[in-house]
Design a protein around this motif. Sequence first.
Motif, PDB file in Angstrom:
ATOM      1  N   VAL A 385     -16.967  47.278 -17.124  1.00 51.81           N
ATOM      2  CA  VAL A 385     -17.342  45.865 -17.198  1.00 51.81           C
ATOM      3  C   VAL A 385     -16.163  45.012 -17.650  1.00 51.81           C
ATOM      4  O   VAL A 385     -15.944  43.912 -17.139  1.00 51.81           O
ATOM      5  CB  VAL A 385     -18.546  45.679 -18.140  1.00 51.81           C
ATOM      6  N   GLU A 386     -15.388  45.538 -18.597  1.00 54.17           N
ATOM      7  CA  GLU A 386     -14.253  44.764 -19.092  1.00 54.17           C
ATOM      8  C   GLU A 386     -13.194  44.583 -18.002  1.00 54.17           C
ATOM      9  O   GLU A 386     -12.585  43.518 -17.873  1.00 54.17           O
ATOM     10  CB  GLU A 386     -13.649  45.453 -20.311  1.00 54.17           C
ATOM     11  N   VAL A 387     -12.964  45.636 -17.213  1.00 53.79           N
ATOM     12  CA  VAL A 387     -11.992  45.539 -16.123  1.00 53.79           C
ATOM     13  C   VAL A 387     -12.503  44.562 -15.064  1.00 53.79           C
ATOM     14  O   VAL A 387     -11.746  43.756 -14.519  1.00 53.79           O
ATOM     15  CB  VAL A 387     -11.718  46.924 -15.511  1.00 53.79           C
ATOM     16  N   GLU A 388     -13.803  44.637 -14.789  1.00 47.55           N
ATOM     17  CA  GLU A 388     -14.394  43.704 -13.820  1.00 47.55           C
ATOM     18  C   GLU A 388     -14.257  42.264 -14.288  1.00 47.55           C
ATOM     19  O   GLU A 388     -13.926  41.369 -13.506  1.00 47.55           O
ATOM     20  CB  GLU A 388     -15.867  44.061 -13.610  1.00 47.55           C
ATOM     21  N   THR A 389     -14.493  42.052 -15.574  1.00 47.88           N
ATOM     22  CA  THR A 389     -14.372  40.704 -16.126  1.00 47.88           C
ATOM     23  C   THR A 389     -12.950  40.188 -15.986  1.00 47.88           C
ATOM     24  O   THR A 389     -12.717  39.012 -15.643  1.00 47.88           O
ATOM     25  CB  THR A 389     -14.793  40.693 -17.602  1.00 47.88           C
ATOM     26  N   ALA A 390     -11.979  41.059 -16.251  1.00 50.33           N
ATOM     27  CA  ALA A 390     -10.582  40.660 -16.106  1.00 50.33           C
ATOM     28  C   ALA A 390     -10.263  40.312 -14.656  1.00 50.33           C
ATOM     29  O   ALA A 390      -9.592  39.301 -14.379  1.00 50.33           O
ATOM     30  CB  ALA A 390      -9.671  41.780 -16.596  1.00 50.33           C
ATOM     31  N   LEU A 391     -10.745  41.104 -13.718  1.00 48.12           N
ATOM     32  CA  LEU A 391     -10.498  40.824 -12.306  1.00 48.12           C
ATOM     33  C   LEU A 391     -11.124  39.502 -11.877  1.00 48.12           C
ATOM     34  O   LEU A 391     -10.524  38.722 -11.134  1.00 48.12           O
ATOM     35  CB  LEU A 391     -11.048  41.958 -11.438  1.00 48.12           C
ATOM     36  N   HIS A 394      -9.279  36.247 -12.142  1.00 50.06           N
ATOM     37  CA  HIS A 394      -8.226  35.892 -11.200  1.00 50.06           C
ATOM     38  C   HIS A 394      -8.805  34.972 -10.123  1.00 50.06           C
ATOM     39  O   HIS A 394      -9.872  35.262  -9.573  1.00 50.06           O
ATOM     40  CB  HIS A 394      -7.645  37.156 -10.557  1.00 50.06           C
ATOM     41  N   PRO A 395      -8.161  33.880  -9.797  1.00 51.16           N
ATOM     42  CA  PRO A 395      -8.737  32.910  -8.850  1.00 51.16           C
ATOM     43  C   PRO A 395      -8.961  33.463  -7.444  1.00 51.16           C
ATOM     44  O   PRO A 395      -9.766  32.907  -6.699  1.00 51.16           O
ATOM     45  CB  PRO A 395      -7.697  31.774  -8.833  1.00 51.16           C
ATOM     46  N   ALA A 396      -8.299  34.549  -7.096  1.00 47.46           N
ATOM     47  CA  ALA A 396      -8.460  35.094  -5.745  1.00 47.46           C
ATOM     48  C   ALA A 396      -9.628  36.062  -5.625  1.00 47.46           C
ATOM     49  O   ALA A 396      -9.960  36.490  -4.517  1.00 47.46           O
ATOM     50  CB  ALA A 396      -7.173  35.802  -5.316  1.00 47.46           C
ATOM     51  N   VAL A 397     -10.285  36.400  -6.748  1.00 49.14           N
ATOM     52  CA  VAL A 397     -11.357  37.404  -6.736  1.00 49.14           C
ATOM     53  C   VAL A 397     -12.717  36.728  -6.814  1.00 49.14           C
ATOM     54  O   VAL A 397     -13.004  35.986  -7.758  1.00 49.14           O
ATOM     55  CB  VAL A 397     -11.183  38.399  -7.896  1.00 49.14           C
ATOM     56  N   ALA A 398     -13.558  37.007  -5.826  1.00 48.29           N
ATOM     57  CA  ALA A 398     -14.914  36.462  -5.822  1.00 48.29           C
ATOM     58  C   ALA A 398     -15.908  37.426  -6.456  1.00 48.29           C
ATOM     59  O   ALA A 398     -16.814  37.008  -7.186  1.00 48.29           O
ATOM     60  CB  ALA A 398     -15.339  36.145  -4.385  1.00 48.29           C
ATOM     61  N   TYR A 417     -13.088  47.752  -6.564  1.00 48.57           N
ATOM     62  CA  TYR A 417     -13.525  47.208  -5.273  1.00 48.57           C
ATOM     63  C   TYR A 417     -13.671  45.708  -5.445  1.00 48.57           C
ATOM     64  O   TYR A 417     -14.382  45.249  -6.359  1.00 48.57           O
ATOM     65  CB  TYR A 417     -14.854  47.833  -4.852  1.00 48.57           C
ATOM     66  N   VAL A 418     -13.012  44.932  -4.583  1.00 45.78           N
ATOM     67  CA  VAL A 418     -13.029  43.478  -4.749  1.00 45.78           C
ATOM     68  C   VAL A 418     -13.368  42.787  -3.440  1.00 45.78           C
ATOM     69  O   VAL A 418     -12.974  43.245  -2.359  1.00 45.78           O
ATOM     70  CB  VAL A 418     -11.686  42.946  -5.286  1.00 45.78           C
ATOM     71  N   VAL A 419     -14.107  41.707  -3.579  1.00 48.22           N
ATOM     72  CA  VAL A 419     -14.315  40.765  -2.484  1.00 48.22           C
ATOM     73  C   VAL A 419     -13.445  39.558  -2.801  1.00 48.22           C
ATOM     74  O   VAL A 419     -13.544  38.978  -3.889  1.00 48.22           O
ATOM     75  CB  VAL A 419     -15.791  40.345  -2.374  1.00 48.22           C
ATOM     76  N   LEU A 420     -12.568  39.196  -1.862  1.00 46.01           N
ATOM     77  CA  LEU A 420     -11.581  38.164  -2.141  1.00 46.01           C
ATOM     78  C   LEU A 420     -12.049  36.774  -1.727  1.00 46.01           C
ATOM     79  O   LEU A 420     -12.744  36.606  -0.724  1.00 46.01           O
ATOM     80  CB  LEU A 420     -10.268  38.483  -1.418  1.00 46.01           C
ATOM     81  N   ALA A 421     -11.638  35.800  -2.515  1.00 45.40           N
ATOM     82  CA  ALA A 421     -11.856  34.401  -2.184  1.00 45.40           C
ATOM     83  C   ALA A 421     -10.617  33.788  -1.554  1.00 45.40           C
ATOM     84  O   ALA A 421     -10.677  32.716  -0.947  1.00 45.40           O
ATOM     85  CB  ALA A 421     -12.239  33.620  -3.436  1.00 45.40           C
ATOM     86  N   ALA A 422      -9.496  34.493  -1.708  1.00 48.94           N
ATOM     87  CA  ALA A 422      -8.225  34.031  -1.144  1.00 48.94           C
ATOM     88  C   ALA A 422      -7.315  35.241  -1.010  1.00 48.94           C
ATOM     89  O   ALA A 422      -7.506  36.258  -1.685  1.00 48.94           O
ATOM     90  CB  ALA A 422      -7.586  32.971  -2.044  1.00 48.94           C
ATOM     91  N   ALA A 423      -6.337  35.124  -0.162  1.00 46.81           N
ATOM     92  CA  ALA A 423      -5.400  36.229   0.036  1.00 46.81           C
ATOM     93  C   ALA A 423      -4.596  36.470  -1.239  1.00 46.81           C
ATOM     94  O   ALA A 423      -4.181  35.529  -1.930  1.00 46.81           O
ATOM     95  CB  ALA A 423      -4.464  35.915   1.197  1.00 46.81           C
ATOM     96  N   VAL A 424      -4.382  37.745  -1.559  1.00 40.21           N
ATOM     97  CA  VAL A 424      -3.623  38.105  -2.745  1.00 40.21           C
ATOM     98  C   VAL A 424      -3.087  39.519  -2.560  1.00 40.21           C
ATOM     99  O   VAL A 424      -3.717  40.355  -1.906  1.00 40.21           O
ATOM    100  CB  VAL A 424      -4.493  38.017  -4.025  1.00 40.21           C
ATOM    101  N   ASP A 425      -1.936  39.772  -3.123  1.00 42.50           N
ATOM    102  CA  ASP A 425      -1.378  41.121  -3.099  1.00 42.50           C
ATOM    103  C   ASP A 425      -2.137  41.992  -4.100  1.00 42.50           C
ATOM    104  O   ASP A 425      -2.421  41.558  -5.223  1.00 42.50           O
ATOM    105  CB  ASP A 425       0.103  41.072  -3.461  1.00 42.50           C
ATOM    106  N   GLU A 426      -2.449  43.211  -3.690  1.00 44.34           N
ATOM    107  CA  GLU A 426      -3.238  44.085  -4.558  1.00 44.34           C
ATOM    108  C   GLU A 426      -2.517  44.382  -5.871  1.00 44.34           C
ATOM    109  O   GLU A 426      -3.149  44.488  -6.932  1.00 44.34           O
ATOM    110  CB  GLU A 426      -3.555  45.382  -3.816  1.00 44.34           C
TER     111      GLU A 426
END
Length: 467
Positions: A385-391, A394-398, A417-426
């Motif tokens: 959960v903490e890692v998810e919260t940190a991700l 980030h403005p690119a992570v939905a 596993y991420v669904v992106l809101a904008a392009a970003v380098d992993e």
Amino acid sequence: MLLRSLDPFAVARGYDIPDAVTIGDTVLSRSDLIGAATSVAERIARADRVAILAEPTPTTIIAIIGCLIAGVTVVPVPPDSGTDELAHILRDSGAQAWLGPAPDGTDLPVVPVRLHARSWHTYPEPDPADIAFVLYTSGTTGPPKGVLLSRRAIAAGLDALAEAWAWTRKDVLVHGLPLFHVHGLILGVLGPLRVGSPLVHTVKPTPQAYSQARGSMYFGVPTVWSRIADDVDACAALRPARVLVSGSAPLPIPVFERLAELTGHAPVERYGMSETMITLSARVDGERRAGWVGLPVTGVETRLRDEVGNDVPHDGESIGALQVRGPMLFDGYLGLPEETAKCWTDDGWFDTGDVAAIGPDGFHRIVGRASTDLIKSGGYRVGAVEVETALLGHPAVAEAAVVGVPDDDLGQRIVAYVVLAAAVDEQDLIDHVARVASVHKRPREVRVVTELPRNAMGKVQKKRLGG
């Protein structure tokens, strides 16, 4: 006394230890530790709670001992804490100052620790019920919680392990573990100080460092032991040791077997958590069974309960919720009475949140968490959960979901596993987590998906992720 081996009168009677603590290239005698730590105690004696940046240095060890002498509560802070985690720990703990080095940008006053300062002032032994440490959890179900460990609980836990492992002042303990959790700090620093055995801290737990240390006892996490098992020369160097102890995560059976073959020592596995310290362990004078964590240590009772609260048979196969009680358990979560109450049954047992099996002979096998959100990677307990919260910060992570994937070296590899809101380098996402949470909590891999699998209630189905 919690630190009875640091009794200055023992030094006066000729019981000094010239190499009580070796950390890196620095060697400190027991009288060095007493003098320097008492000097620290004089400067902080009026404080209630201080933060210590738990780097593997002589300064950290002297600062911790000084607090224990003065009866001041220690808040160990992981050196790799990100900005959000650091701010939460300082705010939640109420730490009044940094003792020793502090991270950049701190608003708290800093009290220096002088390695060569000496004082021989004596302090009365603090109340055994006093809180010695506030250790922060990995944030499995939200922000990290402060675990309150009393002096009495720590002493009981260490004495039980000394009995189970036949640990005496004739031993030399070697490890290179972090100094902000139970394994590296409570067991790995306070243990030898209480028993009176020298400590060699290798700063980093590498096979080469362990093989050069020439100890009788070695502490490691599975990642450390896996790397040593792959190094034939390191294994040969450990053959003269008395006992190898593995903890903080399950030791893979192939690693157990290879260590036993190449070092001549079947590892001692044990089980515990911040809230309980070590409650289960194999004994040095008993069986050491791969995949099992042994028997309750002195003073500990355990039981298994099914989903409706019934006893689970001790047949080695039936599993249930592991509940424990004993004198080394914590005093609760700092400022969270409701969270504390939820962990205890009505009849006074602590619910560990782990699922286990118990054999007819009393041996325990840990099956896993009752939930799926605790990841054990490289010996660290990481809350998904903490890692998810940190991700999600980030403005690119939905959307984000984090799981642990089996890994031969780390035990589990953190995968996001991420669904992106904008392009970003992993790699940018990985670096972001390292900055705002901790380096050891960063994902080793980021997988971009178009959507996360959810059930009818909208909850992410993590069992459909991973692999």
